[in-house]
Scaffold this motif. Sequence first.
Motif, PDB file in Angstrom:
ATOM      1  N   ASN A  19     -80.585 -35.573 -87.448  1.00  0.00           N
ATOM      2  CA  ASN A  19     -80.449 -36.833 -88.172  1.00  0.00           C
ATOM      3  C   ASN A  19     -79.515 -36.759 -89.373  1.00  0.00           C
ATOM      4  O   ASN A  19     -79.230 -37.772 -89.988  1.00  0.00           O
ATOM      5  CB  ASN A  19     -81.819 -37.354 -88.604  1.00  0.00           C
ATOM      6  CG  ASN A  19     -82.554 -37.988 -87.440  1.00  0.00           C
ATOM      7  OD1 ASN A  19     -81.930 -38.506 -86.524  1.00  0.00           O
ATOM      8  ND2 ASN A  19     -83.855 -37.937 -87.483  1.00  0.00           N
ATOM      9  N   CYS A  20     -79.041 -35.581 -89.689  1.00  0.00           N
ATOM     10  CA  CYS A  20     -78.088 -35.464 -90.798  1.00  0.00           C
ATOM     11  C   CYS A  20     -76.809 -36.221 -90.466  1.00  0.00           C
ATOM     12  O   CYS A  20     -76.227 -36.877 -91.326  1.00  0.00           O
ATOM     13  CB  CYS A  20     -77.793 -34.007 -91.102  1.00  0.00           C
ATOM     14  SG  CYS A  20     -76.747 -33.799 -92.565  1.00  0.00           S
ATOM     15  N   LEU A  23     -77.433 -39.789 -91.119  1.00  0.00           N
ATOM     16  CA  LEU A  23     -77.503 -40.043 -92.557  1.00  0.00           C
ATOM     17  C   LEU A  23     -76.092 -40.122 -93.144  1.00  0.00           C
ATOM     18  O   LEU A  23     -75.778 -41.019 -93.930  1.00  0.00           O
ATOM     19  CB  LEU A  23     -78.316 -38.954 -93.254  1.00  0.00           C
ATOM     20  CG  LEU A  23     -78.576 -39.142 -94.741  1.00  0.00           C
ATOM     21  CD1 LEU A  23     -79.425 -40.378 -94.989  1.00  0.00           C
ATOM     22  CD2 LEU A  23     -79.277 -37.915 -95.307  1.00  0.00           C
ATOM     23  N   LEU A  38     -83.767 -43.517 -92.790  1.00  0.00           N
ATOM     24  CA  LEU A  38     -83.646 -42.081 -92.531  1.00  0.00           C
ATOM     25  C   LEU A  38     -84.293 -41.248 -93.637  1.00  0.00           C
ATOM     26  O   LEU A  38     -84.969 -40.253 -93.361  1.00  0.00           O
ATOM     27  CB  LEU A  38     -82.181 -41.701 -92.351  1.00  0.00           C
ATOM     28  CG  LEU A  38     -81.548 -42.253 -91.071  1.00  0.00           C
ATOM     29  CD1 LEU A  38     -80.037 -42.133 -91.122  1.00  0.00           C
ATOM     30  CD2 LEU A  38     -82.115 -41.560 -89.850  1.00  0.00           C
ATOM     31  N   VAL A  43     -85.414 -37.071 -93.644  1.00  0.00           N
ATOM     32  CA  VAL A  43     -84.139 -36.363 -93.501  1.00  0.00           C
ATOM     33  C   VAL A  43     -83.754 -35.830 -94.880  1.00  0.00           C
ATOM     34  O   VAL A  43     -83.824 -36.548 -95.880  1.00  0.00           O
ATOM     35  CB  VAL A  43     -83.033 -37.288 -92.946  1.00  0.00           C
ATOM     36  CG1 VAL A  43     -81.715 -36.550 -92.845  1.00  0.00           C
ATOM     37  CG2 VAL A  43     -83.443 -37.826 -91.580  1.00  0.00           C
ATOM     38  N   ASN A  44     -83.380 -34.575 -94.934  1.00  0.00           N
ATOM     39  CA  ASN A  44     -83.042 -33.922 -96.200  1.00  0.00           C
ATOM     40  C   ASN A  44     -81.806 -34.563 -96.817  1.00  0.00           C
ATOM     41  O   ASN A  44     -80.737 -34.582 -96.211  1.00  0.00           O
ATOM     42  CB  ASN A  44     -82.808 -32.428 -95.958  1.00  0.00           C
ATOM     43  CG  ASN A  44     -82.583 -31.646 -97.231  1.00  0.00           C
ATOM     44  OD1 ASN A  44     -82.069 -32.154 -98.223  1.00  0.00           O
ATOM     45  ND2 ASN A  44     -82.966 -30.386 -97.201  1.00  0.00           N
ATOM     46  N   CYS A  47     -78.697 -32.395 -96.767  1.00  0.00           N
ATOM     47  CA  CYS A  47     -78.304 -31.750 -95.508  1.00  0.00           C
ATOM     48  C   CYS A  47     -76.786 -31.658 -95.416  1.00  0.00           C
ATOM     49  O   CYS A  47     -76.060 -32.375 -96.088  1.00  0.00           O
ATOM     50  CB  CYS A  47     -78.889 -32.495 -94.322  1.00  0.00           C
ATOM     51  SG  CYS A  47     -78.240 -34.169 -94.053  1.00  0.00           S
TER      52      CYS A  47
END
Length: 135
Positions: A19-20, A23, A38, A43-44, A47
Amino acid sequence: MAETSGYSPSADATPSPANCRRLNIACCYRNLEELKLLLSLGVNVNCRWEQPSRTPVMTAAWGEGGRTSEVVELLVSKGADVSLMDNHANNFFFYACLGGSMKLVKFLLSLNVVDIDTRNKEGETAGDRARNHRT
């Protein structure tokens, strides 16, 4: 080549999860709704995406566009680290200068977290990079 000042990959920046990419695309297109979704899914915010290993806040800073400041401010409020560097030792400040957004440059300077004289691996400061990119 000048020595890179302050470059050190952060342990807080994660490898690129699935998912990065989404994002970073949401940041690129300034899609606040997708970005919020997200981030709510965990999600970080720091990332890394593809080469040169940009973080979402770097992606958002590069280029003018509607809602750029809103996207950057949201990312920072969610813990985006503006001092992280990509594989070329460019940080958020480099990307904000490349994008030509004085509003973002002023915002970053107000955070007082980045040395404006930091040089990337090519020995350029953010100002050098912006000036060379525009010529």
